[in-house]
Write a protein that holds these residues in place. Structure first.
Motif, short mmCIF file in Angstrom:
data_model
loop_
_atom_site.label_atom_id
_atom_site.label_comp_id
_atom_site.label_asym_id
_atom_site.label_seq_id
_atom_site.Cartn_x
_atom_site.Cartn_y
_atom_site.Cartn_z
N PRO A 488 0.83 -1.42 -0.16
CA PRO A 488 -0.16 -0.15 0.11
C PRO A 488 1.11 1.14 -0.18
O PRO A 488 1.93 1.32 0.48
CB PRO A 488 -0.73 -0.09 1.47
N LEU A 489 0.14 2.26 -0.55
CA LEU A 489 0.97 3.65 -0.29
C LEU A 489 0.61 3.90 1.16
O LEU A 489 -0.37 4.48 1.56
CB LEU A 489 0.34 4.51 -1.27
N THR A 490 1.74 4.29 1.62
CA THR A 490 1.47 4.16 3.26
C THR A 490 1.45 5.55 3.64
O THR A 490 2.28 6.36 4.24
CB THR A 490 2.74 3.68 4.12
N TRP A 522 -1.17 -3.23 7.24
CA TRP A 522 -1.67 -1.81 6.78
C TRP A 522 -3.20 -2.01 6.70
O TRP A 522 -3.94 -1.01 7.13
CB TRP A 522 -1.28 -1.33 5.46
N PHE A 523 -3.55 -3.01 6.22
CA PHE A 523 -5.25 -3.33 6.04
C PHE A 523 -5.66 -3.88 7.39
O PHE A 523 -6.89 -4.15 7.52
CB PHE A 523 -5.32 -4.31 4.81
N ALA A 524 -4.84 -4.68 8.08
CA ALA A 524 -5.21 -5.57 8.99
C ALA A 524 -5.11 -4.64 10.52
O ALA A 524 -6.17 -4.77 11.38
CB ALA A 524 -4.45 -6.54 9.56
N GLU A 543 -9.58 13.84 12.22
CA GLU A 543 -10.25 12.94 11.09
C GLU A 543 -9.02 12.75 9.96
O GLU A 543 -9.13 13.34 9.10
CB GLU A 543 -11.49 13.69 10.48
N LEU A 544 -8.61 11.66 10.26
CA LEU A 544 -7.34 11.37 9.37
C LEU A 544 -7.66 10.00 8.55
O LEU A 544 -8.40 8.91 9.09
CB LEU A 544 -6.19 11.07 10.06
N VAL A 545 -7.43 9.91 7.19
CA VAL A 545 -7.67 8.94 6.44
C VAL A 545 -6.50 8.11 6.07
O VAL A 545 -5.59 8.97 5.47
CB VAL A 545 -8.42 9.40 5.09
N ARG A 546 -6.53 6.85 5.97
CA ARG A 546 -5.26 6.21 5.18
C ARG A 546 -5.48 5.69 3.86
O ARG A 546 -6.71 5.45 3.38
CB ARG A 546 -4.93 4.83 6.26
N GLU A 547 -4.37 5.70 3.00
CA GLU A 547 -4.63 5.61 1.44
C GLU A 547 -4.87 4.00 1.34
O GLU A 547 -4.22 3.19 2.11
CB GLU A 547 -3.48 6.04 0.68
N GLU A 548 -5.86 3.65 0.57
CA GLU A 548 -6.19 2.07 0.22
C GLU A 548 -5.48 1.64 -0.94
O GLU A 548 -5.10 0.37 -1.39
CB GLU A 548 -7.53 2.12 0.03
N ASP A 549 -5.03 2.67 -1.90
CA ASP A 549 -4.45 2.22 -3.15
C ASP A 549 -2.94 1.54 -2.79
O ASP A 549 -2.48 1.81 -1.82
CB ASP A 549 -4.05 3.54 -3.98
N ILE A 550 -2.32 0.60 -4.00
CA ILE A 550 -1.35 -0.10 -3.36
C ILE A 550 -0.34 0.86 -4.71
O ILE A 550 -0.74 1.52 -5.59
CB ILE A 550 -1.17 -1.30 -4.09
#
Length: 949
Positions: A488-490, A522-524, A543-550
């Motif tokens: 993932p793009l961390t 990252w997903f777990a 309100e922070l969001v993690r990137e889901e793209d790889i």
């Protein structure tokens, strides 16, 4: 008496028939059980280090010929470097993430995919990659490649995934990465963005249309006010529905992508071009003045009248109306407008083109991209919403026709970008993606990469220009992929303000967790595990969001210098050499260069070697649909891997490399000749002990010293060829030496003394000493290429306690410059062999005409004048040794019908049957046959050999 038992006939267990397909696996098993690679590494420890870094093949499917060529070339180089005195650890690798694996797992799971979550799906992808790594590992080993096969690098190893995340975060921290809405290559079939390296070009048929964009009232009034002659026409009025007093004036644009017209917001003109206004059917059409006749021909109209010419500046900053939608399109200036095709008025949609996008930034244009991930129009496209874009092409053309806006239409075949995976046409669309900016910093990544290219040795040299052009013109690197299988793009950003959290502590935490748990973490795990429970944006929002793209898999493999070369104790960075196919100038070579320069400031390699593609015997690309694909496994089954290795070395890899059944048959024949040369030499060393029988070169005759000098010349050329990676030259040198200098010349001459002289005769031991040195030296020289032959034959060399247990532990032959120092000897033998060639031709004619049978049945009489006559007389004994005839004499006058020399005009040769009796033992018609009562059928020399005289 049977004199055969008195001859020193060859004896060896080294087989004439190689049985490579059966014997090679046995040898590979022996190498593995003996730990050959590890033994070599231990033996060479402490020597200068040479690192060839393995570009990771994709873990998907069986090996093809390109894989085989690539790995064999790498193995040849590494074996040659080890034998030249270097320590060469070789860590093979595999690229294990990415869409092809994901799509194949999709197929395997079928309907079950909907029942499993992302982590379970990723685990299935991991198992799939592991399976193919194991398969390909065995297939690579079968080629005779020596490597650290038990400790390869895999991009799915946890530590490697941690390194990928770490390198991404380095770019994030240094401000080179940004998230923005830009047009990128998009595959609607695979539903993901593509990098430049993931796009290939193929022929495609597209609609080619010319469309009329009506000038807005203000633009038409301004133009006609400045150029009143343009109003001097009769016919239709009303440039727009609001004004029926003005002539209808149109800009004519050209496009091959009608589906992008709903995204049009501008028309671009070149600021330095003149534009023409022409009357056609009561309307005014505007286009580049130099393209009027070309447009007329392509749109099949005539009867037009030129009203006037004017510079582009007369329209720049004005507007025209969209022919299908209720909005204006700004008229802008752009230097990329050309006169090569089209109308000189370029349809501009910033959401669907790189140059369009840059123009949009410059002029503040909106970035419209009314197309979704599946290639269907969105609501922004108005009446076309929900329609697939390729179907939309037809509908848009029909609507333009209905509205009278279509000036011309035809079909064209042109080069068009396709997805390298699914092979379907791609589109250019603007989406939110993550980019490494090529020009975002000072100095820019582009500038640093171009400077680094000049510090690298490119083999062949055109590789430098190729990659320079690609880096100079490439867009920003699109890193994000909308898929599941990858790292993932961390990145974490604020939902309130959109700002990316950029924190070294967070980056270190991500790397540490990934090294223990892999990228699945990252997903777990909850986001707080990475950023902390109290993390806040600078704006104050939590309100922070993690990137889901790889990440783009080219980033995965590109950072292998960091994940492998910098991580493994036995390696180092930069590598001495990267070696891959020519497509990697836009792939791995480039991604590795940008990644390394962007964070280290230097290229990850000192030299880059490029090979071409494997094609069939006619030079055609291999394709399953054509049926011309040859798999390495098929060749190995029929011929053995050794023939594949010989093929890889024998072809000039700088061009495309041909392979066919006929080519392989020729190489198999060449291999047999080389093998039989080696076998002959080994067979004549059965009673030779180097420590006991070795003879001094100073005591040897000229023929022996000449062949050793020829070998020294071969050694010098061969090592130079290895150094320059010119393997095809090297192969031809080895082949010619074995088949011409040895088999057809030296060995053919000396077999008489090897077979017939007493075992301990000094002249026989001279020849054996030469054969031993040649065998030992040739096996060393050929070992990197003909590894199985060299390793097998090495075991049959006469015992020498100083010799290494394996040829791969040996060094190349030491230089013996004294052998070629006697230039007079080499020059003399060049002339001796010229005379021998003339004699051979004369004997062939006599044999053809049935004057003689074998050359030993012949009496040869030579007549030569001038310098050649003096030379022949002075070197008579040497010439008698090399001609292999029973009787040779000089005549002052040539007989009628004598052979006239082709290369030596002063030489004439008469061949006739020798009138002596034939010796039963040596087959020479030599003196003394019948003179020995107990041995009446043999000559004086043979009688002495058997102790009768």
């Amino acid at each position: 008496m049977d004199y055969r038992s008195t001859l020193n006939l060859p004896q060896t267990d080294f087989k004439m028939k190689a049985n490579l397909a059966q014997r090679e696996p046995e040898m590979l098993k022996q190498w593995e059980e003996a730990g050959l690679y590890q033994t070599i590494q231990q033996a060479s420890a402490g020597r200068p280090l040479y690192i060839l870094h393995d570009g990771p093949p994709y873990a998907n499917g069986h090996l093809h010929m390109g894989h085989a060529l690539n790995k064999i070339l790498k193995d040849i180089i590494l074996k040659s470097k080890r034998m030249a005195g270097y320590h060469c650890p070789y860590v093979p690798g595999w690229d294990c993430h990415g869409l092809p694996i994901e799509l194949n797992v999709d197929k395997e799971l079928g309907s079950k995919k909907a029942e499993i979550d992302k982590l379970a799906f990723r685990e299935a992808c991991r198992r799939y990659a592991d399976q193919w790594v194991e398969t390909q590992r065995e297939e690579f080993k079968r080629l005779g490649v020596l490597a650290d096969w038990q400790r390869p690098y895999l991009t799915i190893d946890y530590r490697y995934e941690a390194a990928i995340a770490r390198e991404f975060n380095k770019f994030l921290l240094n401000g080179t990465i940004s998230r923005s809405r830009k047009p990128v290559h998009w595959c609607a079939s695979c539903n993901t963005a593509l990098a430049e390296a993931e796009v290939e070009y193929a022929d495609h048929t597209s609609p080619s249309i010319y469309v009329k964009f009506p000038l807005a009232n203000e633009a038409a009034a301004f133009l006609l006010g400045k150029y009143p002659d343009l109003a001097n026409l009769k016919g239709k009025r009303g440039a727009t529905p609001q004004d029926a007093t003005l002539p209808r004036v149109y800009l004519v644009i050209w496009t091959t992508t009608p589906w992008t017209l709903p995204a049009n917001v501008a028309v671009a003109l070149h600021p330095d071009f003149d534009y023409a206004a022409l009357e056609l059917a009561g309307e005014v059409l505007i286009m580049a003045a130099e393209l009027v006749e070309q447009v007329a021909a392509e749109c099949a109209f005539s009867g037009h009248r030129l009203l006037g010419r004017f510079p582009a500046a007369a329209l720049l900053g004005q507007s025209c109306r969209h022919p299908l939608l209720e909005r204006d399109s700004l008229i802008i200036a752009a230097d990329y407008v050309t006169l090569e095709s089209g109308s000189g008025c370029v349809h501009t949609a910033p959401g669907h083109g790189r140059e369009d996008y840059l123009s949009g930034l410059k002029h503040g244009l909106p970035v419209l991209s009314p197309v979704d991930d599946r290639g269907h129009f969105t609501a922004e496209a108005g009446p076309y919403a929900g329609m697939f874009i390729m179907k939309g092409n037809k509908q848009i053309v029909a609507d333009l026709q209905e509205r009278g806006a279509l000036l011309g239409e035809r079909k064209i075949s042109h080069s068009y970008p396709h997805c390298w995976r699914c092979k379907k046409p791609v589109i250019f669309r603007a989406t939110e993606q993550w980019f490494i900016g090529m020009d975002q910093t000072t100095p820019s990544l582009r500038e640093k990469a171009l400077a680094a290219i000049n510090e690298v040795e490119w083999i062949p040299r055109w590789g430098r220009e190729r990659i320079q052009g690609m880096v100079a013109g490439r867009p920003d690197w699109c890193l994000s992929r909308q898929r599941a299988w990858g790292v993932p793009l961390t990145a974490v950003w604020c939902k309130a303000c959109g700002k990316v959290l950029n924190d070294e502590k967070i980056a270190a935490t991500i790397s540490e967790i990934f090294s223990r748990e892999g990228a699945d973490a990252w997903f777990a795990r909850p986001l707080a595990d990475f950023i902390g429970p109290d993390a806040r944006c600078a704006c104050g929002s939590a309100e922070l969001v993690r990137e889901e793209d790889i990440l783009d898999v080219w980033f995965d493999s590109g950072v292998s210098y960091a994940a492998v070369l910098e991580e493994r104790e036995e390696l180092q960075s930069p590598a001495d050499l990267y070696l891959e196919g020519s497509d990697q100038h836009r792939g791995w070579f480039q991604s590795a260069l940008l990644a390394a320069v962007g964070t280290r400031g230097v290229a990850p390699y000192k030299a880059v070697l490029t090979h071409g593609f494997v094609v069939d015997g006619q030079g055609k690309k291999m394709s399953k649909s054509i049926g011309n694909v040859i798999a390495p496994a098929e060749i190995i089954k029929q011929h053995g891997a050794e023939i594949l290795r010989l093929w890889a070395a024998s072809e000039d890899y700088r061009d495309d490399i041909r392979i066919s059944g006929n080519i392989l048959t020729q190489l198999a024949d060449a291999y047999r000749k080389i093998r039989n040369t080696v076998r002959f030499m080994l067979g004549n060393l059965y009673d030779f002990e180097p420590a006991v029988h070795n003879r001094s070169e100073a005591e040897m005759g000229e023929l022996d010293r000449w062949i050793l000098a020829r070998f020294e010349q071969l050694r010098e050329r061969t090592l130079d060829n290895y150094q320059k990676f010119e393997f095809h030259q090297l192969y031809h040198g080895l082949y010619n030496f074995c088949t011409v200098s040895l088999s057809a010349l030296y060995l053919d001459i000396v077999k008489d003394r090897l077979y017939t002289l007493p075992a301990d005769d000094p002249r026989r031991r001279d020849a054996q000493t030469v054969l031993y040195q040649l065998s030992d030296g040739l096996l060393r020289l050929m070992a990197p290429i003909l590894s199985f032959l060299a390793a097998e034959a090495w075991e049959y060399l006469p015992g020498d306690p100083r010799r290494e247990s394996s040829v791969f532990l040996a060094s190349f032959p030491a230089p013996r410059p004294e052998r070629v120092a006697d230039r007079e000897l080499l020059a003399r033998w060049e002339k001796i062999l010229q005379v021998r060639s003339e004699l051979t031709r004369a004997l062939e004619i006599a044999r053809r005409d049935k004057v003689i049978g074998h050359s030993l049945d012949a009496e040869v009489r030579l007549t030569a004048g001038g310098e050649w006559g003096e030379f022949i007389a002075a070197n008579w004994q040497l010439l008698q040794e090399v001609t292999m005839v029973s009787v040779m004499a000089l005549d002052e006058q040539a007989a009628a019908g004598a052979y006239q020399g082709e290369e030596i005009a002063a030489l004439q040769i008469t061949v006739r049957p020798a009138d002596r009796e034939k010796c039963e033992r040596c087959w020479n018609r030599a003196p003394g046959v019948g003179d020995h009562p107990n041995h009446p059928t043999i000559c004086d020399r043979c009688a002495r050999a058997v102790g009768a005289a």
